[in-house]
Design an enzyme around this catalytic site. Structure first.
Site, PDB file in Angstrom:
ATOM      1  N   GLY A 101      -5.024  -2.190   9.048  1.00 40.14           N
ATOM      2  CA  GLY A 101      -4.676  -1.003   9.816  1.00 40.14           C
ATOM      3  C   GLY A 101      -4.395  -1.248  11.282  1.00 40.14           C
ATOM      4  N   GLY A 108      -0.089  -3.430   4.209  1.00 40.65           N
ATOM      5  CA  GLY A 108      -0.738  -2.128   4.232  1.00 40.65           C
ATOM      6  C   GLY A 108       0.049  -1.122   5.041  1.00 40.65           C
ATOM      7  N   SER A 109      -0.433  -0.859   6.244  1.00 38.82           N
ATOM      8  CA  SER A 109       0.184   0.163   7.091  1.00 38.82           C
ATOM      9  C   SER A 109       1.527  -0.282   7.658  1.00 38.82           C
ATOM     10  CB  SER A 109      -0.764   0.514   8.244  1.00 38.82           C
ATOM     11  OG  SER A 109      -2.056   0.804   7.772  1.00 38.82           O
ATOM     12  N   LYS A 129      -7.721   1.001  -4.949  1.00 36.75           N
ATOM     13  CA  LYS A 129      -8.918   0.517  -4.264  1.00 36.75           C
ATOM     14  C   LYS A 129     -10.157   1.324  -4.661  1.00 36.75           C
ATOM     15  CE  LYS A 129      -6.568  -1.096  -0.047  1.00 36.75           C
ATOM     16  NZ  LYS A 129      -6.866  -2.529  -0.159  1.00 36.75           N
ATOM     17  N   ASP A 149       0.845  -1.195   0.000  1.00 36.05           N
ATOM     18  CA  ASP A 149       0.000   0.000   0.000  1.00 36.05           C
ATOM     19  C   ASP A 149       0.879   1.243   0.000  1.00 36.05           C
ATOM     20  OD1 ASP A 149      -2.257  -1.547   0.100  1.00 36.05           O
ATOM     21  OD2 ASP A 149      -2.821  -1.011   2.144  1.00 36.05           O
ATOM     22  N   LYS A 172      -6.614 -19.921   7.996  1.00 38.50           N
ATOM     23  CA  LYS A 172      -6.849 -21.253   8.561  1.00 38.50           C
ATOM     24  C   LYS A 172      -8.288 -21.708   8.329  1.00 38.50           C
ATOM     25  CE  LYS A 172      -3.243 -21.654  12.058  1.00 38.50           C
ATOM     26  NZ  LYS A 172      -2.929 -21.938  13.485  1.00 38.50           N
ATOM     27  N   GLY A 181      -2.984  -6.666   8.642  1.00 36.22           N
ATOM     28  CA  GLY A 181      -2.223  -6.723   9.888  1.00 36.22           C
ATOM     29  C   GLY A 181      -0.808  -7.239   9.769  1.00 36.22           C
TER      30      GLY A 181
END
Length: 336
Positions: free
Chosen positions: A193, A275-276, A121, A64, A205, A254
């Site tokens: 995030g 992402g972050s 996005k 990102d 899983k 995450g």
């Protein structure tokens, strides 16, 4: 017959051919031909083209970014693509309000500044944000729960577009519904995030367990599953034959460290979205390189160790404990 059904027959035929080819290669002991050197490029917008593009990203990391500087860091680190947003998921959480598609001018600047694929996005169900991005020429569109949904009930009919789409999923049912709508790639939703990989682990899983369970079911029960998932029985049978999703499945939500990336690859992910975790850290250059290294070499703990040494934990993004989030703050529940 609906457009969904007509398009699905194309993808079914395509993936059965892939499955048969896999069986032939396995039976004869022949080596597979590298997909990086296609003899003939498929026509833009065809089922083959839309589903081949994500295959070329397998084993890689998609990052990102919100500007050209971040995109250049991602490319130099070895990312296979970038995903352009207006704000990183962590900032979306903090700022509140309505999260929308990134500014087309920023996306265009990124496209003109790097050589790797550029994705962006759109809001769930926002047909015209997707049309704008297709007209802009992005390589892939993410119909994302990170942005504020435009339609709480329906996703975009992705068969109507030439550009491929990626969608998030928490389980097999969500994944198959998105594939039936025309998605070319699936990613775990995780909880974007947060810098907390636990939800991505859970979703991968669950997907693995539900696929293995489906394979063991008799035909009558697989028919029931198709009705439960609200998808054609042929799509359920395709999963059984391939023993996996019929399209590429990346991990997202995450992932913040090289070890996180290696863990998700070990669980069966085809690649990684970060992402972050990169650009909310204090060491984005090194962290980007380390995550790419770990994802590419996840089977070798020694290399993952070296990747982990490239970063400092006290420079990682400040994570969020999932248990502290209120139900209305969870992004993963958007778009089922």
């Amino acid at each position: 017959m609906r457009l969904y059904d007509l398009s699905f027959y194309e993808i079914e035929k395509f993936f059965y051919k892939l499955a048969e080819l896999k069986d032939i290669i396995s039976d004869t002991g022949l080596l597979s031909i590298s997909p990086s050197i296609p003899q003939t490029l498929p026509a833009q917008g065809t089922v083959m083209a839309k589903h081949a593009f994500p295959i070329f990203q397998k084993g890689g990391v998609i990052m990102d970014v919100t500007n050209v500087t971040q995109a250049e860091i991602a490319e130099n680190a070895g990312a296979v693509a970038v995903m352009v947003l207006d704000k990183l998921p962590y900032d979306v959480r903090k700022s509140g309000g309505v999260a929308r598609m990134a500014d087309p001018k920023i996306i265009e600047e990124v496209m003109n500044s790097i050589t790797i694929p550029v994705m962006a996005k759109v809001r769930i169900g926002h047909y015209y944000e997707a049309r704008v991005l297709e007209a802009l020429g992005v390589d892939m569109i993410d119909e994302s729960e990170v942005l504020t949904p435009a339609d709480e009930e329906h996703h975009i009919n992705k068969w109507e577009f030439k550009v491929p789409f990626v969608n998030g999923a928490r389980n097999l049912g969500e994944a198959l519904r998105r594939i039936y709508e025309g998605a070319s790639m699936i990613r775990t939703k995780g909880e974007a995030g947060t810098g907390n990989v636990s939800e991505a682990v859970k979703h991968m899983k669950i997907m693995n367990y539900e696929i293995s369970t489906l394979i063991s079911l008799p035909e009558e029960d697989r028919l029931k599953k198709a009705r439960e998932y609200q998808v054609p029985y042929q799509l359920v049978e395709l999963v059984v034959k391939l023993k996996r999703l019929p399209i590429v499945n990346f991990a997202a939500g995450g992932i913040a460290t090289p070890a996180d990336a290696a863990l998700m690859m070990w669980l069966g992910s085809d690649g990684i979205f970060v992402g972050s975790g990169i650009f909310k850290s204090q060491d984005p250059d090194q962290r980007a390189k380390a995550v790419v290294l770990a994802a590419a070499n996840w089977e070798d703990p020694e290399i993952v160790l070296e990747a982990q040494k490239m970063i400092s934990e006290n420079k990682s993004m400040m994570g969020i404990d999932i248990k502290t989030l209120k139900p209305e703050e969870l992004l993963q529940v958007r778009g089922v």
